[in-house]
Enzyme design. Structure first.
Site, PDB file in Angstrom:
ATOM      1  N   GLU A 223     -30.820 116.497  -1.258  1.00  0.00           N
ATOM      2  CA  GLU A 223     -30.413 115.196  -1.807  1.00  0.00           C
ATOM      3  C   GLU A 223     -29.545 115.461  -3.023  1.00  0.00           C
ATOM      4  O   GLU A 223     -30.024 115.966  -4.041  1.00  0.00           O
ATOM      5  CB  GLU A 223     -31.649 114.386  -2.191  1.00  0.00           C
ATOM      6  CG  GLU A 223     -31.359 113.046  -2.842  1.00  0.00           C
ATOM      7  CD  GLU A 223     -32.631 112.372  -3.338  1.00  0.00           C
ATOM      8  OE1 GLU A 223     -32.577 111.793  -4.440  1.00  0.00           O
ATOM      9  OE2 GLU A 223     -33.668 112.445  -2.646  1.00  0.00           O
TER      10      GLU A 223
ATOM     11  N   ASP B 168     -34.353 107.060 -13.097  1.00  0.00           N
ATOM     12  CA  ASP B 168     -34.569 108.484 -13.363  1.00  0.00           C
ATOM     13  C   ASP B 168     -35.338 108.715 -14.655  1.00  0.00           C
ATOM     14  O   ASP B 168     -35.075 108.079 -15.683  1.00  0.00           O
ATOM     15  CB  ASP B 168     -33.234 109.230 -13.434  1.00  0.00           C
ATOM     16  CG  ASP B 168     -32.541 109.282 -12.083  1.00  0.00           C
ATOM     17  OD1 ASP B 168     -33.265 109.291 -11.071  1.00  0.00           O
ATOM     18  OD2 ASP B 168     -31.301 109.305 -12.048  1.00  0.00           O
TER      19      ASP B 168
END
Length: 269
Positions: A49, A60
């Site tokens: 990924e 994140d």
């Protein structure tokens, strides 16, 4: 069928889950990120990924944010990400791109889909794009044969799960926890319940992400999910290393541990 779908089918035939390893494009450098992702594949990671670094990564945690900041400070651009995708796809591993939506809009949705497909990418994971607002991406992904992976969470209603998976192709991304990314001491108790709910509404493979950082945790998740998605724990191996060579060695070690974990316990799918 997409190469992602083939990877999930092969792993299922082997009685195990797929291991998905995440790394930001351009971290620590463009060439360094290619070396890192290649090392992950060589150590047993099934799917890579590649995250497009972004200045406002709302999902994140601190590890991925720091790595993305380093990549952005180094001048990485979306065009560099496409070159990285092409280089990593040359290893034979399926490569999926994770990105917030703004960089794709800036590049041009149709143009990005065209160029991602040409580079050998399989599709996009889009954490901040919901199906109701994805008409342009749905059309572009259809035009270029790309997968589209939307996210669901433990708080998603049954109706929301059903609607979301109807727009997914390749696999669906189940976030194991509420919150930002990052390795944790224990995997989420909510994740098995969410996967079970998804089984009721789709036959698509289910990948579980957020929180996995050890081989033992990977084995636990592999016991009920089709895919185990790991990012922060792998990225930290590079962040904490004194140089790239040491980081690659640490990255290979953890990748191999995680790969052993998903192979230790077959998927319940």
């Amino acid at each position: 069928m997409s190469r992602i779908g083939v990877a999930f089918d092969k792993a299922r035939a082997d009685g195990r889950a797929v291991l998905v390893g995440c790394m930001p494009a351009g971290f620590p450098t463009v060439e360094g990120s290619i070396a890192a992702m290649t090392a992950m594949v060589e150590a047993g990671v099934d799917v890579i990924e590649v995250e497009i670094p972004y200045s406002d990564p709302v999902m994140d945690g601190p590890v991925i944010q720091k790595a993305s900041d380093i990549a952005l400070a180094g001048g990485v651009r979306t065009a560099d990400t496409l070159r990285i995708v092409e280089a990593v796809a040359a290893t034979g591993a399926p490569v999926v791109t994770m990105t917030y939506w703004n960089p794709i809009e800036q590049y041009g949705v149709d143009a990005f889909a065209r160029d991602l497909a040409a580079a050998g990418g399989t599709g996009l994971i889009t954490p901040d794009l919901i199906p109701e607002e994805a008409d342009e991406w749905l059309a572009a992904s259809d035009a270029y044969g790309l997968d589209r992976t939307f996210l669901v969470s433990p708080s998603s209603t049954d109706a929301r799960l059903r609607m979301t998976v109807e727009h997914c192709r390749g696999f669906v991304y189940a976030t194991a926890i509420m919150g930002v990314t990052g390795a944790r001491s224990q995997t989420s108790d909510a994740a098995p319940v969410l996967v079970s709910r998804l089984r009721e509404v789709t036959e698509l493979p289910v990948g579980v992400g957020l929180g996995v950082g050890t081989g033992a945790q990977a084995a636990t998740v592999a016991g009920y999910a089709d895919g185990v998605i790991v990012g922060s724990a792998l990225i930290r191996r590079l962040l904490d290393a004194p140089d790239l060579d040491a980081g690659l060695t640490a990255l290979r070690t953890l990748s191999a541990e995680l790969a052993e974990g998903v192979r230790a316990v077959g998927s319940a799918a």
